[in-house]
Motif scaffolding. Structure first.
Motif, PDB file in Angstrom:
ATOM      1  N   ALA A 439       0.864  -1.185   0.000  1.00 50.61           N
ATOM      2  CA  ALA A 439       0.000   0.000   0.000  1.00 50.61           C
ATOM      3  C   ALA A 439       0.897   1.229   0.000  1.00 50.61           C
ATOM      4  CB  ALA A 439      -0.875  -0.003   1.249  1.00 50.61           C
ATOM      5  N   SER A 440       0.295   2.360  -0.350  1.00 45.90           N
ATOM      6  CA  SER A 440       1.062   3.612  -0.362  1.00 45.90           C
ATOM      7  C   SER A 440       0.808   4.372   0.940  1.00 45.90           C
ATOM      8  CB  SER A 440       0.613   4.462  -1.548  1.00 45.90           C
ATOM      9  OG  SER A 440      -0.696   4.918  -1.296  1.00 45.90           O
ATOM     10  N   GLY A 441       1.381   5.552   1.051  1.00 50.99           N
ATOM     11  CA  GLY A 441       1.150   6.395   2.220  1.00 50.99           C
ATOM     12  C   GLY A 441      -0.331   6.728   2.402  1.00 50.99           C
ATOM     13  N   ALA A 442      -1.114   6.676   1.323  1.00 56.27           N
ATOM     14  CA  ALA A 442      -2.544   7.003   1.431  1.00 56.27           C
ATOM     15  C   ALA A 442      -3.248   6.052   2.392  1.00 56.27           C
ATOM     16  CB  ALA A 442      -3.191   6.947   0.044  1.00 56.27           C
ATOM     17  N   TYR A 443      -2.813   4.791   2.432  1.00 55.54           N
ATOM     18  CA  TYR A 443      -3.430   3.826   3.359  1.00 55.54           C
ATOM     19  C   TYR A 443      -3.152   4.269   4.801  1.00 55.54           C
ATOM     20  CZ  TYR A 443      -4.146  -0.328   6.185  1.00 55.54           C
ATOM     21  OH  TYR A 443      -4.565  -1.187   7.183  1.00 55.54           O
ATOM     22  N   ILE A 444      -1.902   4.623   5.072  1.00 55.99           N
ATOM     23  CA  ILE A 444      -1.536   5.021   6.443  1.00 55.99           C
ATOM     24  C   ILE A 444      -2.283   6.301   6.825  1.00 55.99           C
ATOM     25  CG2 ILE A 444       0.406   5.779   7.910  1.00 55.99           C
ATOM     26  CD1 ILE A 444       2.145   3.758   6.292  1.00 55.99           C
ATOM     27  N   GLU A 445      -2.451   7.198   5.857  1.00 58.80           N
ATOM     28  CA  GLU A 445      -3.205   8.425   6.125  1.00 58.80           C
ATOM     29  C   GLU A 445      -4.663   8.093   6.491  1.00 58.80           C
ATOM     30  OE1 GLU A 445      -4.158  10.997   2.845  1.00 58.80           O
ATOM     31  OE2 GLU A 445      -4.010  12.774   4.114  1.00 58.80           O
ATOM     32  N   ARG A 446      -5.252   7.122   5.763  1.00 57.87           N
ATOM     33  CA  ARG A 446      -6.653   6.762   6.019  1.00 57.87           C
ATOM     34  C   ARG A 446      -6.819   6.110   7.392  1.00 57.87           C
ATOM     35  NH1 ARG A 446      -7.198   4.199   1.571  1.00 57.87           N
ATOM     36  NH2 ARG A 446      -7.280   2.031   2.280  1.00 57.87           N
ATOM     37  N   SER A 448      -4.807   6.334  10.132  1.00 58.75           N
ATOM     38  CA  SER A 448      -4.134   6.914  11.307  1.00 58.75           C
ATOM     39  C   SER A 448      -4.109   8.443  11.225  1.00 58.75           C
ATOM     40  CB  SER A 448      -2.689   6.409  11.352  1.00 58.75           C
ATOM     41  OG  SER A 448      -1.884   7.119  10.423  1.00 58.75           O
ATOM     42  N   ASN A 449      -3.516   9.038  12.248  1.00 60.00           N
ATOM     43  CA  ASN A 449      -3.288  10.487  12.235  1.00 60.00           C
ATOM     44  C   ASN A 449      -1.821  10.801  11.958  1.00 60.00           C
ATOM     45  OD1 ASN A 449      -2.264   9.428  14.576  1.00 60.00           O
ATOM     46  ND2 ASN A 449      -2.731  11.228  15.821  1.00 60.00           N
ATOM     47  N   ALA A 450      -1.020   9.769  11.625  1.00 62.54           N
ATOM     48  CA  ALA A 450       0.440   9.958  11.561  1.00 62.54           C
ATOM     49  C   ALA A 450       0.844  10.995  10.521  1.00 62.54           C
ATOM     50  CB  ALA A 450       1.123   8.620  11.262  1.00 62.54           C
ATOM     51  N   CYS A 451       0.132  11.048   9.412  1.00 59.28           N
ATOM     52  CA  CYS A 451       0.571  11.918   8.313  1.00 59.28           C
ATOM     53  C   CYS A 451       0.391  13.403   8.659  1.00 59.28           C
ATOM     54  CB  CYS A 451      -0.191  11.575   7.043  1.00 59.28           C
ATOM     55  SG  CYS A 451      -0.011   9.839   6.603  1.00 59.28           S
ATOM     56  N   ARG A 452      -0.529  13.689   9.589  1.00 58.37           N
ATOM     57  CA  ARG A 452      -0.770  15.091   9.946  1.00 58.37           C
ATOM     58  C   ARG A 452       0.456  15.722  10.597  1.00 58.37           C
ATOM     59  NH1 ARG A 452      -6.016  15.164  13.321  1.00 58.37           N
ATOM     60  NH2 ARG A 452      -6.728  13.173  12.489  1.00 58.37           N
ATOM     61  N   GLY A 453       1.235  14.891  11.288  1.00 60.40           N
ATOM     62  CA  GLY A 453       2.420  15.453  11.956  1.00 60.40           C
ATOM     63  C   GLY A 453       3.693  15.158  11.186  1.00 60.40           C
ATOM     64  N   CYS A 454       3.583  14.869   9.912  1.00 66.72           N
ATOM     65  CA  CYS A 454       4.767  14.415   9.165  1.00 66.72           C
ATOM     66  C   CYS A 454       5.217  15.460   8.153  1.00 66.72           C
ATOM     67  CB  CYS A 454       4.424  13.121   8.436  1.00 66.72           C
ATOM     68  SG  CYS A 454       5.832  12.351   7.640  1.00 66.72           S
ATOM     69  N   ARG A 455       6.488  15.515   7.862  1.00 70.23           N
ATOM     70  CA  ARG A 455       6.978  16.499   6.909  1.00 70.23           C
ATOM     71  C   ARG A 455       6.709  16.049   5.461  1.00 70.23           C
ATOM     72  NH1 ARG A 455      10.715  16.601   3.384  1.00 70.23           N
ATOM     73  NH2 ARG A 455      12.664  15.442   3.391  1.00 70.23           N
ATOM     74  N   PHE A 456       6.304  14.785   5.279  1.00 75.29           N
ATOM     75  CA  PHE A 456       6.030  14.283   3.937  1.00 75.29           C
ATOM     76  C   PHE A 456       4.535  14.353   3.627  1.00 75.29           C
ATOM     77  CE2 PHE A 456       9.842  11.892   5.396  1.00 75.29           C
ATOM     78  CZ  PHE A 456      10.749  12.395   4.480  1.00 75.29           C
ATOM     79  N   GLU A 457       4.231  14.280   2.317  1.00 77.64           N
ATOM     80  CA  GLU A 457       2.839  14.316   1.847  1.00 77.64           C
ATOM     81  C   GLU A 457       2.438  12.914   1.407  1.00 77.64           C
ATOM     82  OE1 GLU A 457       0.297  16.387   1.026  1.00 77.64           O
ATOM     83  OE2 GLU A 457       1.194  17.969   2.253  1.00 77.64           O
ATOM     84  N   PRO A 458       1.468  12.303   2.088  1.00 79.65           N
ATOM     85  CA  PRO A 458       1.209  10.884   1.809  1.00 79.65           C
ATOM     86  C   PRO A 458       0.819  10.583   0.355  1.00 79.65           C
ATOM     87  CG  PRO A 458      -0.512  11.830   3.200  1.00 79.65           C
ATOM     88  CD  PRO A 458       0.582  12.834   3.149  1.00 79.65           C
ATOM     89  N   LYS A 459       0.193  11.544  -0.306  1.00 80.92           N
ATOM     90  CA  LYS A 459      -0.277  11.204  -1.660  1.00 80.92           C
ATOM     91  C   LYS A 459       0.777  11.491  -2.726  1.00 80.92           C
ATOM     92  CE  LYS A 459      -5.147  11.088  -0.774  1.00 80.92           C
ATOM     93  NZ  LYS A 459      -5.272  11.723   0.562  1.00 80.92           N
ATOM     94  N   LYS A 460       1.861  12.155  -2.363  1.00 80.73           N
ATOM     95  CA  LYS A 460       2.886  12.513  -3.358  1.00 80.73           C
ATOM     96  C   LYS A 460       3.925  11.402  -3.512  1.00 80.73           C
ATOM     97  CE  LYS A 460       2.866  17.458  -3.702  1.00 80.73           C
ATOM     98  NZ  LYS A 460       3.483  18.694  -3.334  1.00 80.73           N
ATOM     99  N   GLY A 461       4.172  11.045  -4.773  1.00 81.17           N
ATOM    100  CA  GLY A 461       5.148   9.981  -5.036  1.00 81.17           C
ATOM    101  C   GLY A 461       6.488  10.514  -5.496  1.00 81.17           C
ATOM    102  N   PHE A 469       6.839   6.081   1.483  1.00 83.37           N
ATOM    103  CA  PHE A 469       5.995   4.893   1.271  1.00 83.37           C
ATOM    104  C   PHE A 469       5.383   4.935  -0.128  1.00 83.37           C
ATOM    105  CE2 PHE A 469       6.294   4.639   5.813  1.00 83.37           C
ATOM    106  CZ  PHE A 469       6.047   3.313   6.143  1.00 83.37           C
ATOM    107  N   THR A 470       4.930   6.119  -0.543  1.00 80.18           N
ATOM    108  CA  THR A 470       4.238   6.240  -1.826  1.00 80.18           C
ATOM    109  C   THR A 470       5.228   6.087  -2.983  1.00 80.18           C
ATOM    110  OG1 THR A 470       2.621   7.610  -0.725  1.00 80.18           O
ATOM    111  CG2 THR A 470       2.683   7.758  -3.138  1.00 80.18           C
ATOM    112  N   THR A 471       6.381   6.725  -2.859  1.00 78.62           N
ATOM    113  CA  THR A 471       7.415   6.565  -3.885  1.00 78.62           C
ATOM    114  C   THR A 471       7.773   5.085  -4.028  1.00 78.62           C
ATOM    115  OG1 THR A 471       8.319   8.658  -3.102  1.00 78.62           O
ATOM    116  CG2 THR A 471       9.713   7.382  -4.599  1.00 78.62           C
ATOM    117  N   LEU A 472       8.024   4.455  -2.889  1.00 81.36           N
ATOM    118  CA  LEU A 472       8.458   3.051  -2.923  1.00 81.36           C
ATOM    119  C   LEU A 472       7.329   2.123  -3.377  1.00 81.36           C
ATOM    120  CD1 LEU A 472      10.555   2.950   0.392  1.00 81.36           C
ATOM    121  CD2 LEU A 472      11.453   2.850  -1.950  1.00 81.36           C
ATOM    122  N   TYR A 473       6.103   2.524  -3.095  1.00 79.02           N
ATOM    123  CA  TYR A 473       4.951   1.691  -3.498  1.00 79.02           C
ATOM    124  C   TYR A 473       4.872   1.576  -5.017  1.00 79.02           C
ATOM    125  CZ  TYR A 473       0.050   0.669  -4.602  1.00 79.02           C
ATOM    126  OH  TYR A 473      -1.105   0.136  -5.128  1.00 79.02           O
TER     127      TYR A 473
END
Ligand SMILES: Cc1cc2nc3c(=O)[nH]c(=O)nc-3n(C[C@H](O)[C@H](O)[C@H](O)COP(=O)(O)OP(=O)(O)OC[C@H]3O[C@@H](n4cnc5c(N)ncnc54)[C@H](O)[C@@H]3O)c2cc1C
Ligand code: SF4
Length: 520
Positions: A439-446, A448-461, A469-473
């Motif tokens: 899965a990509s970062g979008a799954y973790i965003e859905r 959890s709340n982890a992406c809100r405090g992160c310097r990365f953007e879950p949907k950006k690859g 996670f998304t790049t590697l996915y």
């Protein structure tokens, strides 16, 4: 000279186990040993070492209180130059080596319950042979299914799947059954077990019952902090149950306060909240302080008495009589060859931050920090954060396995290896899971709340804010597309890959290569 010497290993702390069948305190005795190598062959975390040693010492004291003769080898705080270096060496020191008689106690027979690790089983067989003393290995009654039951189930099947193993077990033991049918007309309420918390979070959570270390456990904590000072993790918050009585109290606490919401939120993650509605019972069960029959009966009773919904009770029971029994079957059915599988040809070393939690990725930092603090992460953190990242990055499964075996308080190889190698890394090519859990970062965003405090953007690859996670996915799908195309369950994900712009994919793949090179 005892007639029988019963060997009790660190994960066999059950007075009702088959090892004690026919035990005669007048003629038989027990042997237990703390051996440094069992904590160093994988670089075990402090919480894991402390839990095993504390539970073993409490079990020793219980046997002594019953008047049972026990030869217990305590690990000294500092390394002795003449210290035997392995479990086999300590055992041979006790019973005597056939080549150098008459040293040692020379019992007529050694008895042990099936160990939880292939390596240990081989080592005991070899030591008994060397001592020239017969070794009787008795079946482990702790489990609902025997190793032979699983072999019979697997015979002639092209594929092994949890569901085909779980349903007959429910029927055989009459668990959540009504008039021969599954309660509620459904075997599985998985679809209702995938809730995430609202944006505002889980709200007040029922804190699990803590077990403050007593004098015995405090002694172990001092030992671990001194002798294993360089090992990962901390013992500042150590509060795991270390006796059968405490394990039972932990079960009652879970049934009363957390089971009702377990089903709905079993896949959810919330940063800074390690326990959520999980039971924290795996270690107590794996050390055999707690009988899974009591766990399952308690969950079923909670449903029958109307205290919890069926989907919670079923969701929980499926983990215990489903996954827990199934992974044990897979382990013993496929070892020792299973351990070396690497179906995706992963070759990267484990990133160093797995041992320190020093990473900018918020989801990983959170899961790794709590792992090092408590020796615990819940299933979705293990599968969809630490495991997912390792699989997407292409870390060697053997290294991932050694890390999981080292850091968690509940880690015993029969349960850890299939979960890591099979379920989370897909290194067994699909024995445990019908498709890779990718899965990509979008799954973790859905979830959890982890992406809100992160310097990365879950949907950006791609780009500087791209979520790794998304790049590697996307890179993972592209790298393994040829292999994954044969799997109908991957069709949707591969279609999405095909829709991606070619130039963007080139950028993503270059960024993934650079990122992986940085990890190495
Ligand atoms: C990569 C990876 C490694 C794992 N390593 C271990 C391990 O070393 N030891 C271990 O006991 N579990 C392991 N698991 C399974 C699971 O994550 C843990 O059992 C669970 O997180 C323990 O926390 P809990 O007791 O609060 O479980 P809960 O979420 O409350 O679940 C209830 C019980 O169900 C059982 N269970 C749930 N899922 C599984 C599973 N997949 N396999 C076997 N039993 C399961 C456990 O006994 C657990 O106590 C691993 C999972 C993954 C993905
Ligand atoms: S943005 Fe990516 S790295 Fe950051 S928390 Fe979300 S999934 Fe994890």
């Amino acid at each position: 000279m005892p007639r029988n010497l019963v060997l009790v290993l660190g994960d066999q702390l059950d007075r009702r186990s088959a090892a004690f069948d026919g035990f005669d305190p007048g003629h038989d005795s027990v042997w237990m040993a703390e051996v440094a190598q069992e904590s160093t062959h994988v670089w075990s975390s402090k919480p894991r070492i402390a839990l095993f040693l504390a539970a073993m010492r409490h079990f020793r004291d219980r046997l002594r209180a019953e008047g049972i003769a026990i030869d217990y080898r305590e690990l000294p705080v500092t390394v002795r130059p003449d210290e035997p270096d392995s479990l086999a060496a300590v055992l041979l020191e006790t019973i005597g080596d056939a080549a150098t008689p008459p040293r040692g106690m020379r019992p007529q027979r050694l008895i042990v319950v099936e160990p939880g690790e292939y390596r240990v089983r081989e080592l005991l067989v070899a030591a008994a042979k060397r001592a020239g003393i017969p070794l009787e290995i008795r079946p482990d009654r702790h489990f609902f299914a025997t190793v032979d039951d699983f072999a019979a189930h697997a015979r002639g099947r092209k594929q092994l799947r949890l569901e085909w193993f779980y349903r007959p077990l429910r029927e055989k033991f009459g668990i959540l059954m009504e008039d021969g049918e599954p309660a509620g007309g459904q075997w599985n309420f998985d679809a209702e077990n995938r809730g995430a918390f609202p944006r505002t979070g889980p709200g007040p959570l029922p804190a699990p019952r803590r077990f403050a270390p007593d004098a015995v456990t405090r002694g172990v904590i001092d030992l671990v902090n001194t002798r294993f000072a360089t090992h990962p993790g901390s013992l500042a918050t150590f509060d795991w149950p270390v006796t059968a009585e405490e394990a039972r109290a932990a079960l009652d606490d879970f049934l009363l306060h957390r089971l009702a919401s377990f089903g709905k939120y079993q896949d959810a993650i919330w940063t800074g909240e390690p326990w959520l509605y999980h039971s924290r019972l795996s270690a107590a069960m794996n050390l055999k302080l707690l009988d899974p029959r009591d766990v399952v009966a308690g969950a079923e009773r909670a449903w029958r008495e109307g205290n919890v919904a069926l989907e919670s009770a079923e969701g929980f029971i499926r983990q215990v009589i489903g996954w827990r029994e199934y992974v044990r079957g897979v382990y013993w059915h496929l070892m020792p060859e299973y351990e070396s599988r690497n179906a995706l040809g992963a070759s990267l070393p484990l990133p160093a931050f797995y041992w320190t939690a020093a990473t900018e990725m918020n989801c990983l930092r959170d899961a790794l920090s709590q792992t090092l603090t408590h020796g615990y992460a819940h299933h979705i953190q293990r599968l969809m954060v630490t495991g997912l990242f390792a699989m997407l990055a292409g870390v060697r499964p053997e290294e991932v396995h050694r890390w999981y075996l080292a850091v968690y308080v509940d880690a015993v190889e029969w349960v850890e290896l299939p979960n890591t190698l099979g379920m989370s890394q897909f290194a067994d090519g699909g024995v445990m899971a019908s498709k890779p859990y990718c899965a990509s970062g979008a799954y973790i965003e859905r979830m959890s709340n982890a992406c809100r405090g992160c310097r990365f953007e879950p949907k950006k690859g791609s780009g500087p804010e791209a979520c790794p996670f998304t790049t590697l996915y996307w890179d993972f799908l592209a790298r393994h597309a040829a292999l994954l195309k044969a799997n109908p369950r991957m069709t949707m994900q591969l279609k999405n890959l095909d829709r991606k712009d070619a130039a963007e994919m080139r950028t993503i793949r270059r960024q993934a290569d650079e990122f992986r090179a940085g990890l190495g």
